[in-house]
Design a protein around this motif. Structure first.
Motif, PDB file in Angstrom:
ATOM      1  N   GLY A 145       0.833  -1.187   0.000  1.00  0.00           N
ATOM      2  CA  GLY A 145       0.000   0.000   0.000  1.00  0.00           C
ATOM      3  C   GLY A 145       0.869   1.238   0.000  1.00  0.00           C
ATOM      4  N   ALA A 146       0.241   2.380   0.260  1.00  0.00           N
ATOM      5  CA  ALA A 146       0.987   3.641   0.249  1.00  0.00           C
ATOM      6  C   ALA A 146       0.285   4.671   1.109  1.00  0.00           C
ATOM      7  CB  ALA A 146       1.120   4.167  -1.177  1.00  0.00           C
ATOM      8  N   ASP A 147       1.084   5.566   1.647  1.00  0.00           N
ATOM      9  CA  ASP A 147       0.589   6.790   2.276  1.00  0.00           C
ATOM     10  C   ASP A 147       1.097   7.955   1.443  1.00  0.00           C
ATOM     11  OD1 ASP A 147      -1.026   6.167   4.453  1.00  0.00           O
ATOM     12  OD2 ASP A 147       0.699   5.752   5.743  1.00  0.00           O
ATOM     13  N   ILE A 148       0.189   8.751   0.881  1.00  0.00           N
ATOM     14  CA  ILE A 148       0.549   9.851  -0.011  1.00  0.00           C
ATOM     15  C   ILE A 148      -0.134  11.126   0.455  1.00  0.00           C
ATOM     16  CG2 ILE A 148       0.328  10.751  -2.370  1.00  0.00           C
ATOM     17  CD1 ILE A 148       0.494   7.871  -3.379  1.00  0.00           C
ATOM     18  N   GLU A 149       0.631  12.209   0.539  1.00  0.00           N
ATOM     19  CA  GLU A 149       0.070  13.529   0.828  1.00  0.00           C
ATOM     20  C   GLU A 149       0.075  14.327  -0.470  1.00  0.00           C
ATOM     21  OE1 GLU A 149      -1.597  16.724   1.598  1.00  0.00           O
ATOM     22  OE2 GLU A 149      -1.592  15.265   3.258  1.00  0.00           O
ATOM     23  N   LEU A 150      -1.115  14.525  -1.039  1.00  0.00           N
ATOM     24  CA  LEU A 150      -1.236  15.126  -2.364  1.00  0.00           C
ATOM     25  C   LEU A 150      -0.774  16.572  -2.411  1.00  0.00           C
ATOM     26  CD1 LEU A 150      -4.677  13.562  -3.348  1.00  0.00           C
ATOM     27  CD2 LEU A 150      -2.419  12.878  -4.178  1.00  0.00           C
ATOM     28  N   SER A 151      -0.849  17.269  -1.303  1.00  0.00           N
ATOM     29  CA  SER A 151      -0.425  18.670  -1.307  1.00  0.00           C
ATOM     30  C   SER A 151       1.085  18.809  -1.479  1.00  0.00           C
ATOM     31  CB  SER A 151      -0.878  19.365  -0.025  1.00  0.00           C
ATOM     32  OG  SER A 151      -0.296  18.749   1.122  1.00  0.00           O
ATOM     33  N   LYS A 152       1.842  17.711  -1.335  1.00  0.00           N
ATOM     34  CA  LYS A 152       3.291  17.760  -1.539  1.00  0.00           C
ATOM     35  C   LYS A 152       3.683  17.660  -3.017  1.00  0.00           C
ATOM     36  CE  LYS A 152       4.613  15.956   3.014  1.00  0.00           C
ATOM     37  NZ  LYS A 152       5.344  14.898   3.750  1.00  0.00           N
ATOM     38  N   VAL A 153       2.711  17.372  -3.876  1.00  0.00           N
ATOM     39  CA  VAL A 153       2.974  17.292  -5.316  1.00  0.00           C
ATOM     40  C   VAL A 153       3.297  18.683  -5.857  1.00  0.00           C
ATOM     41  CG1 VAL A 153       1.883  16.861  -7.556  1.00  0.00           C
ATOM     42  CG2 VAL A 153       1.558  15.235  -5.668  1.00  0.00           C
ATOM     43  N   ASN A 188      -7.352  21.026  -6.313  1.00  0.00           N
ATOM     44  CA  ASN A 188      -7.826  20.214  -5.194  1.00  0.00           C
ATOM     45  C   ASN A 188      -7.241  18.806  -5.274  1.00  0.00           C
ATOM     46  OD1 ASN A 188      -9.499  18.575  -6.930  1.00  0.00           O
ATOM     47  ND2 ASN A 188     -11.085  20.160  -6.846  1.00  0.00           N
ATOM     48  N   GLY A 189      -7.542  17.999  -4.286  1.00  0.00           N
ATOM     49  CA  GLY A 189      -6.946  16.675  -4.212  1.00  0.00           C
ATOM     50  C   GLY A 189      -7.298  15.784  -5.385  1.00  0.00           C
ATOM     51  N   ASN A 191      -3.339  -0.032   3.318  1.00  0.00           N
ATOM     52  CA  ASN A 191      -4.164   0.396   2.191  1.00  0.00           C
ATOM     53  C   ASN A 191      -3.443   1.434   1.338  1.00  0.00           C
ATOM     54  OD1 ASN A 191      -6.397  -1.205   2.516  1.00  0.00           O
ATOM     55  ND2 ASN A 191      -7.748   0.407   3.284  1.00  0.00           N
ATOM     56  N   TYR A 192      -4.047   1.728   0.194  1.00  0.00           N
ATOM     57  CA  TYR A 192      -3.638   2.873  -0.612  1.00  0.00           C
ATOM     58  C   TYR A 192      -4.364   4.073  -0.023  1.00  0.00           C
ATOM     59  CZ  TYR A 192      -2.922   5.937  -4.643  1.00  0.00           C
ATOM     60  OH  TYR A 192      -2.573   6.989  -5.456  1.00  0.00           O
ATOM     61  N   HIS A 193      -3.594   4.944   0.626  1.00  0.00           N
ATOM     62  CA  HIS A 193      -4.175   6.008   1.455  1.00  0.00           C
ATOM     63  C   HIS A 193      -3.615   7.349   1.005  1.00  0.00           C
ATOM     64  CE1 HIS A 193      -4.257   8.455   5.297  1.00  0.00           C
ATOM     65  NE2 HIS A 193      -5.537   8.119   5.143  1.00  0.00           N
ATOM     66  N   CYS A 194      -4.517   8.257   0.585  1.00  0.00           N
ATOM     67  CA  CYS A 194      -4.106   9.590   0.140  1.00  0.00           C
ATOM     68  C   CYS A 194      -4.785  10.643   1.002  1.00  0.00           C
ATOM     69  CB  CYS A 194      -4.490   9.834  -1.320  1.00  0.00           C
ATOM     70  SG  CYS A 194      -3.703   8.729  -2.508  1.00  0.00           S
ATOM     71  N   THR A 195      -4.007  11.623   1.403  1.00  0.00           N
ATOM     72  CA  THR A 195      -4.561  12.774   2.112  1.00  0.00           C
ATOM     73  C   THR A 195      -4.304  14.031   1.302  1.00  0.00           C
ATOM     74  OG1 THR A 195      -2.500  13.035   3.361  1.00  0.00           O
ATOM     75  CG2 THR A 195      -4.252  11.734   4.389  1.00  0.00           C
ATOM     76  N   PHE A 196      -5.128  15.040   1.547  1.00  0.00           N
ATOM     77  CA  PHE A 196      -4.920  16.350   0.944  1.00  0.00           C
ATOM     78  C   PHE A 196      -5.076  17.387   2.047  1.00  0.00           C
ATOM     79  CE2 PHE A 196      -6.642  20.181  -1.263  1.00  0.00           C
ATOM     80  CZ  PHE A 196      -5.473  20.502  -1.952  1.00  0.00           C
ATOM     81  N   GLU A 197      -3.969  18.081   2.303  1.00  0.00           N
ATOM     82  CA  GLU A 197      -3.921  19.064   3.394  1.00  0.00           C
ATOM     83  C   GLU A 197      -4.377  18.431   4.706  1.00  0.00           C
ATOM     84  OE1 GLU A 197      -6.191  22.369   1.975  1.00  0.00           O
ATOM     85  OE2 GLU A 197      -4.596  23.057   0.620  1.00  0.00           O
ATOM     86  N   GLY A 198      -3.921  17.181   4.905  1.00  0.00           N
ATOM     87  CA  GLY A 198      -4.176  16.477   6.160  1.00  0.00           C
ATOM     88  C   GLY A 198      -5.476  15.718   6.233  1.00  0.00           C
ATOM     89  N   GLU A 199      -6.362  15.872   5.257  1.00  0.00           N
ATOM     90  CA  GLU A 199      -7.666  15.198   5.285  1.00  0.00           C
ATOM     91  C   GLU A 199      -7.646  14.008   4.333  1.00  0.00           C
ATOM     92  OE1 GLU A 199     -12.323  16.070   4.034  1.00  0.00           O
ATOM     93  OE2 GLU A 199     -10.943  17.756   4.361  1.00  0.00           O
TER      94      GLU A 199
END
Length: 704
Positions: A274-282, A290-291, A336-344
């Motif tokens: 799986g992965a933990d991704i913070e989209l705002s770091k892109v 937006n995310g 899981n494949y888990h993505c957050t955007f600005e912490g959400e």
């Protein structure tokens, strides 16, 4: 397009809740026909994908085959059909960029491109507009990135008027030490987004490619077309090369369909992770994204790399050196494949379910009817002029002269011959490349026509003295929900698979493009095949006659000529059964390759589109002609594949070689007249090389 009610129900049940907006959009794209192959995957098991030289079979960004213990070839193919209708230049250009990045993601350096292009009738202004724009897009991108375009094909057919096809293949060079796959290796490794900034271009490209083209597609679907920057791609190619040289990459995937969401979820899913991704770091080039937009943007010239923590700093240094950006956007996990955007949290799903959870479609199909014999009467001179001067069989010099096919100085046989030949000096071998399909054949008889496509590409390679090694396919069809369309598509899959198996050529990768349908109707079922073959050294017999030998035609059967699928009937109207195919294609191809390399062989050319008339016309030069004789004028226009015209000074050696493999017939002799003389029973014709060249310049004359 949106997530269907049935798919929404499956997703909600699996998640145990309603999907978020980002999850809905991600499932919509990853479960689209373009990504999930929901209508085609049940058929694709027909292909033989393993072989002695296969290193990586289908399932990665590209297939990989071995030339020897130290030298590997990566090869892939993709379609950019809908984008090229909406915006011919950018649609075709980004198709080139995408397939090149597929090769990069395997740790390979791209060394050759082949493009197979299909448009509506050449006489239509809109078809020529698309044609010119697509060729310009391919040449601009390929020339700028320094990858030679060495092979391909162009076909015109009324049924592509509302939906052209742009199929692009690429081959690259690598070895066992440099090889990278798209399978994530270990939790704790970092995910690095490398390349250009992310923008809003190409939003929903995967779902856009999975629906019929609407009448207003050229304006309404423009945001779904990516905008490429070949200069950034060139920097990415060189940066990727340094990253591979320094062993910085654990796994890689290029960002194509479904953008970051598709690439990163597929990467970790293949590793069972799986992965933990913070989209705002892109890194972004447009404010306020937006995310969901960041997740699904298909902005070009981007890769996602799995990098060990200790190598991240060096990867960023290399990015800076090549004026690129490298953002650490997350890490590989065992969850899981888990993505957050600005912490959400915006996505939280099982990665394998994202990529593999879409249910397959169980669709009805109808077999195409058998054609009736309806061959019009024709005058030999008029028929020759009509067929040899048709856009489908005319010279494609206007196309390939725009491509830089000499860059990288590997091109031993350039475009315009049966197959291109690249010098793989690392293995002291020549790599022959052929690519294309014939919609006339597959319209007349989908199964037999697709068999013929496989045989013709193999014959192209063998005619240059090379032995087929492997292939990739791009299977194009209309709306599969129509039983007659799906029946034709099933026919081309089975036909191509059966012929590749008979020749002994594994299919190591490919692409499926369905819903190529528009207000003007579905496209013909179109099985583009890109095949490579190998030979010792880099020399190959030319297509042009020397003027000093006996002309033989080898291959084919002893049956009477059949004109089904021929350019003659396409131009004059009528129908006929499709020509018989050889029962021993593997032995035939092997023998052609052997004879092509005889010292006594002066010229070779396959007989295919347009038949023997076009083959002989293409072999003429101002200094070398031929005098030939056939029993029946139809023999000149029969397009039975698996036949080669050989100019030889030792016809007995050719007959001996083919004794158990195929029929050999004497056509006549070559000479120094610079003209073609044909005796066809009660009719005859004589044309000069100059007049033939004028006939064959129809594309150049119209577009110059």
């Amino acid at each position: 397009m949106s997530l269907s009610d049935s798919d929404h129900e499956i997703v909600s049940e699996h998640l145990g809740r309603e999907p978020t907006q980002a999850e809905t959009a991600l499932f919509e794209n990853l479960w689209s026909e373009h990504c999930a192959y929901r209508s085609s995957r049940p058929l694709l098991g027909a292909f033989e994908t393993d072989g002695e030289n296969v290193v990586i079979p289908p399932g990665d960004d590209a297939g990989v085959v071995a030339l020897d213990e130290d030298t590997y070839i990566a090869m892939g193919i993709e379609s950019h059909n809908h984008p090229s209708y909406v915006d011919p230049f950018d649609g075709a250009a980004t198709g080139v960029g995408g397939i090149v990045r597929d090769i990069l993601s395997m740790g390979a350096y791209p060394i050759g491109l082949a493009d197979s292009l299909y448009f509506g009738d050449f006489d239509r202004e809109h078809s020529r507009y698309l044609f010119e724009g697509v060729v310009e897009g391919i040449s601009h991108y390929g020339n700028c990135i320094g990858v030679p375009t060495v092979a391909g094909s162009v076909a015109f057919h009324d049924d592509y008027e509302g939906n052209p096809l742009v199929n692009v293949a690429c081959v690259g060079l690598t070895n066992a030490d440099r090889l990278v796959t798209a399978e994530a290796q270990q939790p704790g490794n970092k995910l690095v987004l490398f390349g250009r900034e992310t923008g809003r271009d190409g939003m929903g490209g995967a779902s856009f490619a999975s629906e019929d083209l609407a009448e207003d597609a050229e304006t309404e679907d423009r945001p779904a077309v990516q905008v490429g920057d070949p200069y950034s791609e060139k920097l990415l190619i060189e940066a990727n090369e340094q990253l591979i040289d320094e062993d910085m990459i654990e796994s890689a995937r290029d960002l194509g369909a479904a953008g970051l969401g598709g690439a990163s979820s597929e990467l970790v899913a293949k590793g069972g992770l799986g992965a933990d991704i913070e989209l705002s770091k892109v890194h972004q080039r447009e404010p306020g994204m937006n995310g969901t937009e960041i997740l699904l943007s298909e902005s070009q010239e981007r890769m996602v790399y799995e990098v060990t923590p200790e190598n991240v700093e060096r990867v960023q240094e290399i990015a800076e050196r090549y004026e690129m950006q490298a953002s650490v956007i997350g890490e590989v996990t065992d969850g899981n494949y888990h993505c957050t955007f600005e912490g959400e949290t915006v996505v939280d799903a099982d990665a394998e379910f994202l990529g593999e959870g879409a249910p397959m479609n169980d669709l009805e199909h109808v077999e195409p009817p058998e054609p009736k014999k309806d061959v019009p009467e024709y005058d030999l001179d008029d028929a020759f002029e009509t067929v040899v001067g048709a856009p489908n069989t005319a010279s494609k010099r206007w196309v390939y002269r725009q491509y830089d096919h000499e860059v990288q100085v590997r091109t031993a046989t350039p475009p315009g011959d049966d197959a291109a030949l690249l010098a793989i000096r690392e293995a002291e071998q020549g790599l022959a490349i052929s690519s294309g399909a014939d919609p006339n054949w597959t319209t007349a008889a989908p199964y037999q026509g697709a068999q013929a496509v496989g045989l013709e590409n193999a014959t192209n390679i063998a005619a240059k003295g090379a032995t087929p090694l492997a292939a990739v396919d791009c299977l194009n069809g209309g709306n599969p929900e129509k039983p007659d369309v799906y029946g034709g598509f099933k026919g081309i899959v089975d036909g191509l698979a059966d012929m590749c198996r008979a020749i002994g050529v594994p299919v190591v990768g490919g692409n499926v493009s369905l819903y190529n349908d528009s207000v003007s109707g579905p496209i013909p079922p179109t099985p583009t095949l890109a095949m490579v073959g190998t030979k010792d050294g880099y020399d190959a017999p030319p297509m042009a006659l020397s003027g000093e030998g006996t002309l033989l035609i080898v291959g084919g059967t002893d049956d009477e000529p059949a004109l089904g699928g021929s350019e003659l009937l396409a131009r004059l109207g009528g129908s006929d059964r499709f020509p018989e195919l050889p029962t021993n294609p593997g032995e035939l191809i092997e023998t052609i390759a052997t004879v092509a390399d005889f010292e006594s062989t002066h010229a070779t050319h396959d007989v295919s589109h347009g038949g023997l008339a076009v083959a002989l016309a293409e072999m003429l030069t101002e200094d070398a002609g031929a005098a030939v004789s056939v029993d029946d004028p139809s023999t000149l226009f029969d397009e039975q594949p698996g036949r080669v015209v050989i100019e030889t000074t030792d016809p007995d050696a050719v007959r001996a070689a083919f004794e158990d493999a195929a029929p050999v017939s004497e056509l006549g002799v070559s000479d120094d007249t610079g003209a073609l003389s044909v005796d066809a029973g009660t009719e005859s014709l004589r044309v000069s090389a100059t007049s033939v060249a004028e006939l064959r310049s129809v594309i150049e004359a119209e577009l110059a």
